[in-house]
Design an enzyme around this catalytic site. Structure first.
Site, short mmCIF file in Angstrom:
data_model
loop_
_atom_site.label_atom_id
_atom_site.label_comp_id
_atom_site.label_asym_id
_atom_site.label_seq_id
_atom_site.Cartn_x
_atom_site.Cartn_y
_atom_site.Cartn_z
N LYS A 1 0.82 -1.21 0.00
CA LYS A 1 0.00 0.00 0.00
C LYS A 1 0.86 1.27 0.00
O LYS A 1 2.07 1.22 0.26
CB LYS A 1 -0.92 -0.03 1.22
CG LYS A 1 -1.94 -1.18 1.19
CD LYS A 1 -2.93 -1.07 2.33
CE LYS A 1 -3.92 -2.21 2.30
NZ LYS A 1 -4.96 -2.06 3.34
N TYR B 1 -12.78 -2.64 -3.13
CA TYR B 1 -13.23 -2.78 -1.73
C TYR B 1 -14.76 -2.68 -1.61
O TYR B 1 -15.26 -2.22 -0.58
CB TYR B 1 -12.57 -1.72 -0.86
CG TYR B 1 -11.11 -2.00 -0.50
CD1 TYR B 1 -10.76 -3.16 0.19
CD2 TYR B 1 -10.11 -1.09 -0.81
CE1 TYR B 1 -9.44 -3.41 0.54
CE2 TYR B 1 -8.78 -1.33 -0.45
CZ TYR B 1 -8.46 -2.49 0.22
OH TYR B 1 -7.15 -2.73 0.59
N ASN C 1 -1.93 0.23 6.88
CA ASN C 1 -1.47 -1.07 7.37
C ASN C 1 -0.57 -1.84 6.39
O ASN C 1 -0.51 -3.05 6.41
CB ASN C 1 -2.64 -1.92 7.89
CG ASN C 1 -3.60 -2.33 6.80
OD1 ASN C 1 -3.48 -1.88 5.67
ND2 ASN C 1 -4.55 -3.19 7.13
N HIS D 1 -2.18 -5.45 1.70
CA HIS D 1 -3.45 -6.20 1.62
C HIS D 1 -3.11 -7.60 1.13
O HIS D 1 -2.25 -7.76 0.27
CB HIS D 1 -4.39 -5.53 0.61
CG HIS D 1 -5.55 -6.41 0.25
ND1 HIS D 1 -6.68 -6.51 1.02
CD2 HIS D 1 -5.72 -7.28 -0.78
CE1 HIS D 1 -7.51 -7.39 0.48
NE2 HIS D 1 -6.94 -7.87 -0.62
N GLU E 1 -9.45 -10.90 -7.14
CA GLU E 1 -8.50 -9.80 -6.96
C GLU E 1 -7.33 -9.89 -7.95
O GLU E 1 -6.84 -8.86 -8.42
CB GLU E 1 -8.00 -9.80 -5.51
CG GLU E 1 -9.13 -9.44 -4.54
CD GLU E 1 -8.71 -9.51 -3.08
OE1 GLU E 1 -7.56 -9.88 -2.78
OE2 GLU E 1 -9.56 -9.19 -2.22
#
Ligand code: CMP
Length: 148
Positions: free
Chosen positions: A11, A51, A114, A117, A128
């Protein structure tokens, strides 16, 4: 053990901290092999689609803002039980809850920023990976080909 593929995103927070290489090493050191990669600056529509299951949750809008803020590195990885293995390498969503030595414990800031993913099931991994890659962009290390 099932030979699987999983989708991992490094990310924007992790790339801006320049820890992308260390995160890639963590997967390589855990019996996973890179089969596809794309440096991509996601737009709002793409993040909303990716998402979609989180739409309406209180963290959704800030998540969209964060994921569109800077580029990501989307990657497909494969290996035995790749989905579970990658999630063990990554650790819990909230870095404060993540086990010692996991990517999120080492490199994440909070449960939004975070670092990575990882797909949570075979079905999500298929969706995905197809979201970011065509079949021709995934390398088959056994047959040494990109499928058409
Ligand atoms: P990820 O594994 O990409 O899947 C959904 C993302 O939503 C998650 O990582 C976090 O970045 C974010 N997220 C999930 N729960 C929260 C939360 N409670 N607060 C903020 N962000 C969250």
């Amino acid at each position: 053990m099932n030979q699987e593929r999983t989708l991992i995103i490094i990310k924007p927070d992790a790339l801006s901290k320049k820890v992308g290489g260390r995160i890639i090493s963590a997967f390589e050191e855990n019996n996973l092999r890179l089969v596809g990669a794309k440096f991509i600056h996601l737009g709002r529509e793409q993040v909303e689609q990716f998402y979609a299951e989180h739409r309406g949750k209180e963290f959704y809008e800030p998540l969209v803002q964060f994921m569109t803020s800077n580029p990501c590195l989307a990657m497909a990885w494969e290996g035995p039980d790749a989905i579970k293995r990658a999630r063990e390498v990554i650790g819990a969503t909230d870095p404060a809850q993540a086990k010692e030595g996991t990517v999120r414990r080492n490199y994440a800031t909070d449960n939004r920023h975070n670092a990575v993913h990882g797909s949570d099931s075979v079905k999500s991994a298929e969706r995905e990976i197809a979201f970011f890659f065509t079949a021709a962009e995934i390398f088959d290390w056994e047959d040494k080909i990109y499928k058409k």
